[in-house]
Motif scaffolding. Structure first.
Motif, mmCIF file in Angstrom:
data_model
loop_
_atom_site.group_PDB
_atom_site.id
_atom_site.type_symbol
_atom_site.label_atom_id
_atom_site.label_comp_id
_atom_site.label_asym_id
_atom_site.label_seq_id
_atom_site.Cartn_x
_atom_site.Cartn_y
_atom_site.Cartn_z
ATOM 1 N N GLU B 192 0.839 -1.207 0.000
ATOM 2 C CA GLU B 192 0.000 0.000 0.000
ATOM 3 C C GLU B 192 0.873 1.256 0.000
ATOM 4 N N ASP B 193 1.948 1.209 0.774
ATOM 5 C CA ASP B 193 2.872 2.351 0.763
ATOM 6 C C ASP B 193 3.403 2.595 -0.642
ATOM 7 N N ALA B 194 3.777 1.495 -1.313
ATOM 8 C CA ALA B 194 4.327 1.630 -2.663
ATOM 9 C C ALA B 194 3.284 2.195 -3.621
ATOM 10 N N MET B 195 2.037 1.741 -3.463
ATOM 11 C CA MET B 195 0.986 2.205 -4.386
ATOM 12 C C MET B 195 0.607 3.657 -4.111
ATOM 13 N N SER B 196 0.600 4.026 -2.837
ATOM 14 C CA SER B 196 0.259 5.412 -2.518
ATOM 15 C C SER B 196 1.316 6.370 -3.045
ATOM 16 N N ALA B 197 2.534 5.853 -3.238
ATOM 17 C CA ALA B 197 3.613 6.713 -3.731
ATOM 18 C C ALA B 197 3.524 6.934 -5.245
ATOM 19 N N VAL B 198 2.661 6.180 -5.916
ATOM 20 C CA VAL B 198 2.500 6.387 -7.354
ATOM 21 C C VAL B 198 1.824 7.744 -7.572
ATOM 22 N N PRO B 199 2.428 8.613 -8.386
ATOM 23 C CA PRO B 199 1.875 9.964 -8.519
ATOM 24 C C PRO B 199 0.454 9.959 -9.081
ATOM 25 N N ASP B 200 -0.352 10.871 -8.584
ATOM 26 C CA ASP B 200 -1.751 10.915 -8.981
ATOM 27 C C ASP B 200 -1.910 11.247 -10.463
ATOM 28 N N SER B 201 -0.890 11.915 -11.041
ATOM 29 C CA SER B 201 -1.003 12.279 -12.458
ATOM 30 C C SER B 201 -1.129 11.029 -13.333
ATOM 31 N N LEU B 202 -0.544 9.909 -12.886
ATOM 32 C CA LEU B 202 -0.679 8.680 -13.676
ATOM 33 C C LEU B 202 -2.095 8.140 -13.609
ATOM 34 N N ARG B 203 -2.709 8.254 -12.434
ATOM 35 C CA ARG B 203 -4.106 7.824 -12.325
ATOM 36 C C ARG B 203 -4.975 8.704 -13.215
ATOM 37 N N ALA B 204 -4.732 10.021 -13.146
ATOM 38 C CA ALA B 204 -5.514 10.946 -13.969
ATOM 39 C C ALA B 204 -5.370 10.571 -15.441
ATOM 40 N N ALA B 205 -4.136 10.243 -15.859
ATOM 41 C CA ALA B 205 -3.920 9.847 -17.253
ATOM 42 C C ALA B 205 -4.760 8.627 -17.592
ATOM 43 N N GLY B 206 -4.776 7.663 -16.685
ATOM 44 C CA GLY B 206 -5.555 6.440 -16.922
ATOM 45 C C GLY B 206 -7.042 6.744 -17.053
ATOM 46 N N TYR B 207 -7.568 7.509 -16.093
ATOM 47 C CA TYR B 207 -8.996 7.839 -16.152
ATOM 48 C C TYR B 207 -9.319 8.626 -17.412
ATOM 49 N N GLY B 208 -8.421 9.520 -17.789
ATOM 50 C CA GLY B 208 -8.633 10.333 -18.979
ATOM 51 C C GLY B 208 -8.707 9.499 -20.248
ATOM 52 N N LEU B 209 -8.135 8.294 -20.198
ATOM 53 C CA LEU B 209 -8.176 7.427 -21.374
ATOM 54 C C LEU B 209 -9.350 6.454 -21.312
ATOM 55 N N GLY B 210 -10.279 6.716 -20.420
ATOM 56 C CA GLY B 210 -11.466 5.868 -20.362
ATOM 57 C C GLY B 210 -11.241 4.565 -19.624
ATOM 58 N N ALA B 211 -10.316 4.582 -18.656
ATOM 59 C CA ALA B 211 -10.095 3.371 -17.863
ATOM 60 C C ALA B 211 -11.024 3.379 -16.662
ATOM 61 N N THR B 212 -11.444 2.178 -16.237
ATOM 62 C CA THR B 212 -12.246 2.079 -15.028
ATOM 63 C C THR B 212 -11.302 2.100 -13.827
ATOM 64 N N LYS B 213 -11.884 2.165 -12.648
ATOM 65 C CA LYS B 213 -11.066 2.173 -11.441
ATOM 66 C C LYS B 213 -10.225 0.897 -11.356
ATOM 67 N N PHE B 214 -10.832 -0.206 -11.741
ATOM 68 C CA PHE B 214 -10.112 -1.478 -11.688
ATOM 69 C C PHE B 214 -8.959 -1.484 -12.695
ATOM 70 N N ASP B 215 -9.214 -0.937 -13.895
ATOM 71 C CA ASP B 215 -8.135 -0.819 -14.891
ATOM 72 C C ASP B 215 -6.990 0.017 -14.351
ATOM 73 N N VAL B 216 -7.354 1.155 -13.770
ATOM 74 C CA VAL B 216 -6.316 2.055 -13.260
ATOM 75 C C VAL B 216 -5.523 1.352 -12.157
ATOM 76 N N SER B 217 -6.243 0.638 -11.264
ATOM 77 C CA SER B 217 -5.550 -0.045 -10.174
ATOM 78 C C SER B 217 -4.599 -1.110 -10.697
ATOM 79 N N THR B 218 -5.119 -1.957 -11.605
ATOM 80 C CA THR B 218 -4.330 -3.121 -11.995
ATOM 81 C C THR B 218 -3.359 -2.843 -13.139
ATOM 82 N N ARG B 219 -3.684 -1.881 -14.005
ATOM 83 C CA ARG B 219 -2.810 -1.671 -15.161
ATOM 84 C C ARG B 219 -1.921 -0.448 -15.040
#
Lengths: 294, 327
Positions: B192-219
């Motif tokens: 969890e520490d490692a995942m929380s350290a992943v910058p939020d901009s990468l999540r935003a990029a994922g969501y912006g490409l039409g990824a679901t929460k599960f896609d963003v988490s796993t991919r």
């Protein structure tokens, strides 16, 4: 377009010395309107995105207040205004990226192709497949260049012809030539400008209708900026582009329509870009774009 | 201008430090250095005694075998029988290593998916308030004394599973399950520490490409946090390998070779096994202490255990360096 950019830089030199054209504040209205008129206008008059009485709040604070805008299809619409005026917030409302912020509350309507995107039955994930976004800071995934571009295709289940779509997207983003044969390298190995074009390639690979851009060139040097601008110009033949920018010349150069937001999240003027830069209705807008305020 | 001494030593400025203060500062440094070196020194001491006592064991064992020390080492590393207390003595490591592998792998099969799932939930799905309660609650699991887990396995898990499976009273399965539960917090917390350290901009990029929460988490998030996740796995393995009380209480004392037949792999779990650690408990508590090689075998086992966990830690370190992402 690149010629166009050249003249801009030349025009800046007498007044601006060696300063970056982006931060050069004092300019005359004529300079800006010269740039604005070089752009051919009105390709299509169909409105693709329309907001009605749009209010956005962060907690109790109002970031956008009753904005009405009609964004035309396959044109470039620029959103300009001083920092904190709500233009980025407005942009993120269009594909509901603001949903990710807990305290953010949206009232009013954002119609995309005639349907309010804030309706109960709208799936924001599916919406974002039609309305892509490019951010201020290039944010490639820590994956290969190929996987970066293929990401959207894969999550959207567009599994056929992935190779071809990736290549086409990179080509359209004017990146393919520079990185030919390096598709397996990490996207993070690229320069800032290349990373941003990679992010654009990633956004267009899935062929959305709209591309939102949140100051896509503000983290880049002038040469990389001009490449992005050329690219935006080309993209507008096929896509509806909405771009937030801090850079007045950029807005004048690349956009067909300009929306000027001023402090308080208020849309002061929205019109053809030529009109805004040649003869704005409001004194406040003229003051802002000529650098007397903001 | 006040505060500047007007009289006395003219060359002494206010910002010059007195000798005594500098000396005090230096003493602090030495004390802190002492703290840092103490643990290192003790570790070196332990390794040294482990080695020398293991050497003593191998010499004793060589006498028993009437061979050379090298023979004794070979017999220990490759021997398939562990008969420490009844003549003829045999000190083969492999049955104990088998027990350790069975328990560790089965515990990992419980802990890794569950821990990673918990980490993804905490990092990507849970609201901040939920996380504020859930994370410490999960970490309480790590604070339960291991002997409690052991008795729980023996008194509840085994009788429960015995309804469905043909289990021995002491068996590898329930010990593994409890050990897996014990190491879940280790996996989830570090991942969890490692995942929380992943910058939020990468999540935003994922969501912006039409990824679901599960896609963003796993991919997006999991691959970006890969090095941290893998090192949590390996640390969990190390912990499982070294864990003693659960296996001693619930898995019994039956040195048994690994069944490698792929169709009968599950049978490894139903019987009692003995791990390296529980054999050490037995050796330490044996009434022949000091007299026969059994007491000294403990040190050879300890050395084997040390080598295994050391190798695991090195692997974790290599993976962490190799896959570290500079976002």
């Amino acid at each position: 377009m690149s010629d166009n950019h050249q003249t801009t830089t030349d025009a800046q030199t007498p007044t601006g010395d060696d300063s970056d054209p982006i931060v050069n504040v004092s300019r005359s209205l004529e300079d800006l309107s010269k740039e604005a008129t070089t752009r051919t206008t009105s390709r299509s008059d169909r409105t693709l995105i329309e907001t009605r009485d749009l209010d956005v709040y962060y907690g109790d604070e109002r970031a956008i207040s009753s904005v009405d805008v009609e964004i035309p299809e396959r044109q470039v619409t620029a959103l300009i205004g001083p920092s904190g005026c709500g233009k980025s917030t407005f942009l993120r409302c269009i594909n509901r990226m603001n949903d990710r912020i807990d305290v953010c509350r949206v009232e009013g309507q954002v119609e995309f192709d005639g349907k309010n995107v804030y309706d109960e039955d709208v799936d924001p994930v599916a919406l974002r497949r039609e309305i892509g976004i490019v951010f201020q800071q290039p944010n490639p995934f820590p994956k290969s260049i190929y996987d970066n571009v293929a990401f959207g295709l894969r999550v959207q289940g567009l599994d056929d012809e992935v190779d071809e779509r990736v290549h086409r997207a990179l080509e359209r983003a004017a990146l393919l030539e520079e990185i030919e044969g390096r598709l397996d390298e990490s996207g993070l190995e690229l320069s800032g400008g290349q990373q941003q074009r990679l992010c654009i390639a990633r956004a267009i690979a899935t062929d959305p209708d709209v591309i939102l851009m949140d100051e896509p060139a503000s983290a880049l040097d002038p040469i990389a900026t001009s490449r992005i601008e050329d690219l935006i110009d080309e993209l507008s033949e096929e896509y509806t582009v909405v771009i937030v920018t801090h850079n007045m010349q950029q807005a004048a150069r690349i956009s067909d329509k300009t929306a000027v937001f001023l402090t308080g999240g208020e849309l002061v003027e929205f019109d053809d870009t030529d009109k805004i830069f040649e003869n704005p209705e409001h004194q406040r807008v003229e003051d802002y774009i000529t650098g007397k305020f903001g | 201008m006040e505060g500047i001494p007007m009289s006395g030593d003219v060359s002494q400025r206010e910002w010059q430090r007195p000798e005594a203060k500098v000396r005090k500062e230096r003493i602090y440094e030495y004390v802190l250095l002492g703290c840092a070196t103490l643990t290192v020194a003790i570790t070196i001491g332990i390794i040294f005694t482990l080695f020398s006592d293991a050497v003593y064991f191998f010499q004793e064992y060589a006498g028993l075998l009437e061979g050379s020390t090298a023979d004794a080492v070979r017999e220990f590393v490759a021997g398939k029988e562990w008969v420490p207390t009844i003549e003829p003595y045999s000190y083969g490591l492999l049955p104990l290593l088998s027990g350790t592998i069975v328990i560790t792998v089965a515990a990992a099969a419980v802990a890794l998916p569950c821990g990673l799932g918990a980490a993804i939930y905490l990092s990507e799905y849970a609201r901040p308030t939920t996380r504020a309660y859930l994370k410490p609650a999960l970490e309480v699991l790590a604070g339960v004394p291991t002997i409690v887990y052991g008795y729980f396995a023996l008194a509840y898990v085994t009788p429960f599973l015995d309804r469905f499976l043909d289990l021995s009273t002491f068996n590898a399965l329930s010990a593994s399950i409890m050990m897996g539960i014990m190491i879940i917090p280790m996996v989830s917390s570090i991942s969890e520490d490692a995942m929380s350290a992943v910058p939020d901009s990468l999540r935003a990029a994922g969501y912006g490409l039409g990824a679901t929460k599960f896609d963003v988490s796993t991919r997006v998030v999991v691959p970006a946090a890969f090095s941290g996740i893998v090192s949590s796995f390996i640390l969990a393995f190390s912990r499982a390998i070294g864990e003693t009380m659960i296996v001693t209480v619930a898995a019994g004392q039956n040195p048994k070779m690994l069944i490698l037949d792929p169709t009968r792999l599950d049978e490894n779990l139903y019987d009692s096994v003995q791990t390296i650690t529980s054999a050490m408990v037995q050796a330490a508590g044996s009434d022949t202490a000091g007299g026969t090689p059994v007491f000294w075998s403990m040190f050879a086992l300890g050395l084997a255990l040390f080598v295994v966990t050391f190798v695991m830690n090195v692997i974790a370190d290599v993976i962490q360096r190799r896959y570290r992402e500079a976002y």
